[in-house]
Design an enzyme around this catalytic site. Structure first.
Site, PDB file in Angstrom:
ATOM      1  N   GLN A   1     -27.097 -43.625  -7.513  1.00  0.00           N
ATOM      2  CA  GLN A   1     -27.271 -45.089  -7.592  1.00  0.00           C
ATOM      3  C   GLN A   1     -26.611 -45.596  -8.946  1.00  0.00           C
ATOM      4  OE1 GLN A   1     -28.786 -47.404  -5.282  1.00  0.00           O
ATOM      5  NE2 GLN A   1     -28.048 -49.045  -6.591  1.00  0.00           N
TER       6      GLN A   1
ATOM      7  N   ARG B   1     -22.252 -48.099  -3.327  1.00  0.00           N
ATOM      8  CA  ARG B   1     -22.843 -46.793  -3.148  1.00  0.00           C
ATOM      9  C   ARG B   1     -21.694 -46.175  -2.269  1.00  0.00           C
ATOM     10  NH1 ARG B   1     -27.962 -45.524  -3.068  1.00  0.00           N
ATOM     11  NH2 ARG B   1     -27.392 -43.561  -2.703  1.00  0.00           N
TER      12      ARG B   1
ATOM     13  N   ARG C   1     -31.864 -35.509  -0.355  1.00  0.00           N
ATOM     14  CA  ARG C   1     -32.837 -36.415  -0.908  1.00  0.00           C
ATOM     15  C   ARG C   1     -34.394 -35.841  -0.905  1.00  0.00           C
ATOM     16  NH1 ARG C   1     -33.812 -42.902  -0.125  1.00  0.00           N
ATOM     17  NH2 ARG C   1     -32.041 -42.509  -1.666  1.00  0.00           N
TER      18      ARG C   1
ATOM     19  N   CYS D   1     -31.821 -51.452  -7.289  1.00  0.00           N
ATOM     20  CA  CYS D   1     -31.190 -50.579  -6.284  1.00  0.00           C
ATOM     21  C   CYS D   1     -31.612 -50.688  -4.941  1.00  0.00           C
ATOM     22  CB  CYS D   1     -31.504 -49.174  -6.736  1.00  0.00           C
ATOM     23  SG  CYS D   1     -33.552 -48.469  -6.623  1.00  0.00           S
TER      24      CYS D   1
ATOM     25  N   ASP E   1     -36.940 -52.026 -10.598  1.00  0.00           N
ATOM     26  CA  ASP E   1     -37.204 -51.213  -9.271  1.00  0.00           C
ATOM     27  C   ASP E   1     -38.515 -51.463  -8.752  1.00  0.00           C
ATOM     28  OD1 ASP E   1     -36.691 -49.182  -7.242  1.00  0.00           O
ATOM     29  OD2 ASP E   1     -36.740 -47.503  -8.526  1.00  0.00           O
TER      30      ASP E   1
END
Ligand code: CP
Ligand code: NVA
Length: 307
Positions: A134, A287, A104, A259, A219
């Site tokens: 996601q 997930r 990430r 998400c 989001d």
């Protein structure tokens, strides 16, 4: 043979993506029944986090353990990567010691460079541009609740960010129509839009996007790394909140996804996550299952190629 990485959804063929989504549900059922096996004993995942996370960290770490392997959490505070050791050198070294790597980070170019220098599969666990893991969970969730998403209408309400751009890729891979409602200046990448202009369009009025939508997604208005823009973004996104009023315009059996983490009172109403349309808790749980299916696919691809 080239190593398979998962940096965007475009790294999977349409058939591979569908097989992973189906496998994710199989793994979920096996886990619920207690019949899951642990095929990856001794396999290690390195998890490099240059941004915060709850879901991604827990799902990958728990997922590796459930598959019989283990995971290492590496943060920039404790590694030489965080002190400026080149990405190329870090990738060469870490990939000689583990079987699979998840990252990430900020710029998408960083994960591309890492993957180019890695001798094991690299998974994108979110960059500034894409969040494909996601999308595996979101698409699994849609499939479980409503069946195939092919031919459906999906409304993205809000920022043209990493999640929105991943939805554009998903529209191509899984054949759905995506209508994006965003304020001027907050569009997704123009080249990506152009590439998939047969399936993706932009509107300025959220009601236009949401009308008849089978799935409504939003989001945060300020992603990680944009903390200083939070106030200006709140102003720019006025009128883009997903709430029970605008959901009335969606298809009668529409679903709502986010998400997470979510900001109640900003991009969603206070009660949206618990509304009749919301499947966000299933989406978050998936997930785990979707990434286990992805890990299995990437590790098995590698074993098959070395045979
Ligand atoms: N949705 C998601 O990736 O959550 P985290 O930032 O908590 O990992
Ligand atoms: N767009 C958000 C997603 C968080 C999971 C971010 O990048 O911060």
């Amino acid at each position: 043979m080239a190593i398979r990485h998962f940096l965007t959804l475009q790294d999977l063929s349409r058939d591979e993506l569908k097989a992973i989504l189906q496998r994710a549900t199989e793994l979920k059922v096996q886990r619920q029944k207690g019949t899951d096996d642990h095929p990856f004993s001794g396999k290690v995942m390195a998890m490099i986090f240059e941004k915060s996370s709850t879901r991604t960290r827990v799902s990958f770490e728990a997922g590796m353990a459930q598959l019989g392997g283990s995971a290492l959490f590496l943060s920039p505070n404790d590694t030489q990567l965080g002190r400026g050791e080149p990405v190329e050198d870090s990738a060469k070294v870490i990939s000689r010691m583990v079987d699979i790597i998840m990252i990430r980070t900020f710029g998408h170019d960083r994960i591309i460079t890492f993957a180019e220098n890695s001798s094991v599969p690299v998974i994108n666990a979110l960059t500034d541009d894409f969040h494909p893991c996601q999308l595996l969970a979101d698409m699994q969730t849609y499939l479980e609740h409503r069946g195939s998403i092919a031919g459906k209408r999906v409304a993205w309400i809000g920022d043209g960010n990493n999640m929105c751009q991943s939805y554009i890729n998903a529209a191509d891979r899984l054949d759905f129509e995506l209508v994006i409602a965003c304020p001027e200046g907050y569009e997704p990448d123009a080249a990506l839009l152009e590439k998939f202009s047969d399936r993706v369009s932009i509107v300025r009025n959220p009601l236009l996007a949401i009308t008849g939508a089978d799935l409504v997604v939003t989001d945060t208005w300020a992603s990680m790394g944009q903390e200083e823009e939070k106030k200006s973004r709140e102003r720019a996104f006025q009128g883009f909140q997903v709430n029970e009023d605008i959901m009335q315009k969606a298809a009668p059996d529409a679903l709502f996804m986010h998400c997470l983490p979510a900001y109640r009172g900003l991009e969603i109403s206070e009660t949206m996550l618990e509304s009749k349309w919301s499947v966000v808790w299933d989406e978050a749980e998936n997930r785990l299952h979707a990434q286990k299916a992805l890990i299995e696919f990437l590790l098995n691809e590698r074993t098959n190629k070395s045979k």
